[in-house]
Design an enzyme around this catalytic site. Structure first.
Site, short mmCIF file in Angstrom:
data_model
loop_
_atom_site.label_atom_id
_atom_site.label_comp_id
_atom_site.label_asym_id
_atom_site.label_seq_id
_atom_site.Cartn_x
_atom_site.Cartn_y
_atom_site.Cartn_z
N LYS A 110 0.84 -1.20 0.00
CA LYS A 110 0.00 0.00 0.00
C LYS A 110 0.88 1.24 0.00
O LYS A 110 1.76 1.40 0.87
CB LYS A 110 -0.91 -0.01 1.23
CG LYS A 110 -2.00 -1.06 1.17
CD LYS A 110 -3.05 -0.71 0.13
CE LYS A 110 -4.27 -1.61 0.24
NZ LYS A 110 -5.24 -1.32 -0.82
N ASP A 126 -0.20 -0.41 -4.63
CA ASP A 126 -1.57 0.07 -4.68
C ASP A 126 -1.64 1.41 -3.98
O ASP A 126 -1.41 1.51 -2.78
CB ASP A 126 -2.48 -0.95 -3.99
CG ASP A 126 -3.95 -0.61 -4.12
OD1 ASP A 126 -4.27 0.43 -4.73
OD2 ASP A 126 -4.78 -1.39 -3.61
N GLU A 168 -1.46 0.09 -8.92
CA GLU A 168 -2.92 0.13 -8.88
C GLU A 168 -3.44 1.49 -8.45
O GLU A 168 -3.00 2.05 -7.45
CB GLU A 168 -3.44 -0.97 -7.94
CG GLU A 168 -4.96 -1.09 -7.97
CD GLU A 168 -5.43 -2.45 -7.50
OE1 GLU A 168 -5.30 -3.41 -8.29
OE2 GLU A 168 -5.90 -2.56 -6.36
N ASP A 179 -8.80 -0.22 -9.97
CA ASP A 179 -9.56 -0.87 -8.91
C ASP A 179 -10.80 -0.02 -8.59
O ASP A 179 -11.89 -0.32 -9.07
CB ASP A 179 -8.67 -1.06 -7.68
CG ASP A 179 -9.36 -1.80 -6.55
OD1 ASP A 179 -10.51 -2.24 -6.75
OD2 ASP A 179 -8.78 -1.94 -5.45
N LYS A 182 -13.03 -7.44 -7.96
CA LYS A 182 -13.52 -7.80 -6.62
C LYS A 182 -14.99 -8.17 -6.80
O LYS A 182 -15.74 -7.41 -7.41
CB LYS A 182 -13.41 -6.62 -5.66
CG LYS A 182 -11.99 -6.20 -5.31
CD LYS A 182 -11.98 -4.92 -4.49
CE LYS A 182 -10.55 -4.53 -4.14
NZ LYS A 182 -10.48 -3.15 -3.59
MG LIG Z 1 -6.73 -1.62 -4.71
#
Ligand SMILES: [Mg+2]
Length: 379
Positions: free
Chosen positions: A166, A195, A221, A246, A270
């Site tokens: 992250k 991400d 991402e 995303d 997702k």
């Molecule tokens: Mg993501």
């Protein structure tokens, strides 16, 4: 076969370790609520679904999911045949466009029931499996370079072969230092997917991504805000690393727009964000037609969502080659699925064989104990 009863619950999920991401900087996330849905048919079958919205990243929350199911989507689908998945989605979309996290648990439970009714696994309903195992990766939230490097080494020693890092919660300088420390600690053969969760503006993204290009970064991402598709296209044309969408990718329509504009070279799927298994599989097919690989991602989820993701991932030929985010239930203190519901081989998650529906083993006592809010709709 008709949907005769829908029951939904809110459950608070506590994380084993706080998770620092862009948009959630203060101390990191320690817990989040999710929605569990139980669907029952007039011939006595029962299926489960789950939804895990998080308002910082999605337009929906667990409370809005409960509201939309109780007042709009639930009354609509009561009496419908869960086997008619196209009609189920067309009806839901006609009543309320959008709201993927409210539609997903209905879709997942309908697939679970249909698989049981036909005596086949859900992945069979989605076209059949092209793989029997899926590698998992491990996510690292914002931390010091030393702490991130230490955890990265631990996770690689545990058998993970790729990491999800992250960025965007800390300064770009610290983020670059973190990535260099992690890369140096685990070696250049371990792919790192990063991400940013919409944490950068265009110039920060351009400057920072160029600094990352010498490391083994597999993809970047959502560096920009979800609605900045034009800027993502310009950025993708200016950097060598593939960008992934995303927060910008919920629907088949958005998938087409992203492909047309060449705004990303990886799709992050997702099941909740994409409105359930049916739409997730359609988005994966659009990606396949555009020669775009898919990354199977997760929210902070309990096991029902993870299992739904495993079933759809089993059917997608165009997956990215490294690990997928199918470890969410390993990051929470309690799951409502019974131990042993998931099978692993090292850090590969195995696609369940010979199950009917999703193959869920729900701990009913735990569900009753953890449920904080609850409603029932019946024909
Ligand atoms: Mg993501």
């Amino acid at each position: 076969m008709r949907i005769a009863r829908i029951e939904a619950y809110i459950i608070q999920v506590e994380l084993i370790k706080p998770y620092l991401t862009a948009g959630y900087a203060e101390g990191g996330m320690t817990a989040k609520p999710c929605v569990i849905l139980r669907m029952t048919t007039d011939n006595g079958l029962q299926g489960f679904g789950e939804s895990d919205p998080f308002p910082t990243f999605t337009y929906e929350s667990p409370e809005t999911v409960m509201h939309m199911i109780r007042n709009h989507l639930g009354p609509l689908v009561l009496g419908m045949d869960p086997a008619n998945l196209v009609a189920l989605h067309a009806s839901m979309d006609a009543l309320v466009p959008g709201w993927p996290f409210a539609k997903a648990p209905i879709d997942i439970a309908a697939h679970d029931i249909l698989g049981q009714a036909l005596g086949v696994p859900v992945y069979q309903l989605l076209g059949g499996q092209v793989r029997d195992r899926i590698p998992m990766l491990w996510p690292l939230g914002g931390d010091t370079p030393e702490a991130n490097a230490h955890e990265a080494v631990q996770k690689i020693a545990e058998g993970y072969r790729s990491l999800h890092i992250k960025l965007g919660a800390l300064s770009p300088e610290v983020d670059v230092a973190r990535l260099r420390a992690i890369s140096q600690a685990v070696g250049p053969e371990i792919p790192l997917m990063v991400d940013v969760n919409q944490g950068w503006d265009y110039s920060t993204a351009l400057r920072t991504i160029r600094q990352l290009e010498s490391l083994n970064i597999s993809m970047v991402e959502q560096p920009l805000a979800a609605n900045e598709i034009d800027a993502m296209a310009k950025l993708q044309a200016s950097v060598n690393l593939p960008l992934s969408v995303d927060e910008a990718l919920h629907s088949t329509h958005e998938a087409v727009t992203i492909i047309r504009q060449d705004a990303a070279r990886v799709f992050s799927l997702k099941v909740g964000k994409c409105g359930g298994l049916f739409r997730t599989r359609q988005i994966a097919a659009i990606a396949e037609a555009a020669r775009t690989p898919c990354f199977v991602n997760s929210m902070i989820e309990m096991g029902i969502s993870v299992m739904a993701s495993v079933h759809v991932a089993a059917t997608v030929p165009n997956l990215v080659k490294h690990g997928h985010a199918l470890m969410s239930n390993l990051r929470i203190k309690e799951d409502i699925l019974l131990d042993g519901n998931f099978q692993y081989d090292g850090r590969d998650i195995l696609v369940p064989q010979d199950c009917k529906g999703l193959g869920l083993k729900v701990d009913e006592d735990k569900l009753a104990r953890l449920a904080q809010d609850h409603f029932v709709l019946e024909i």
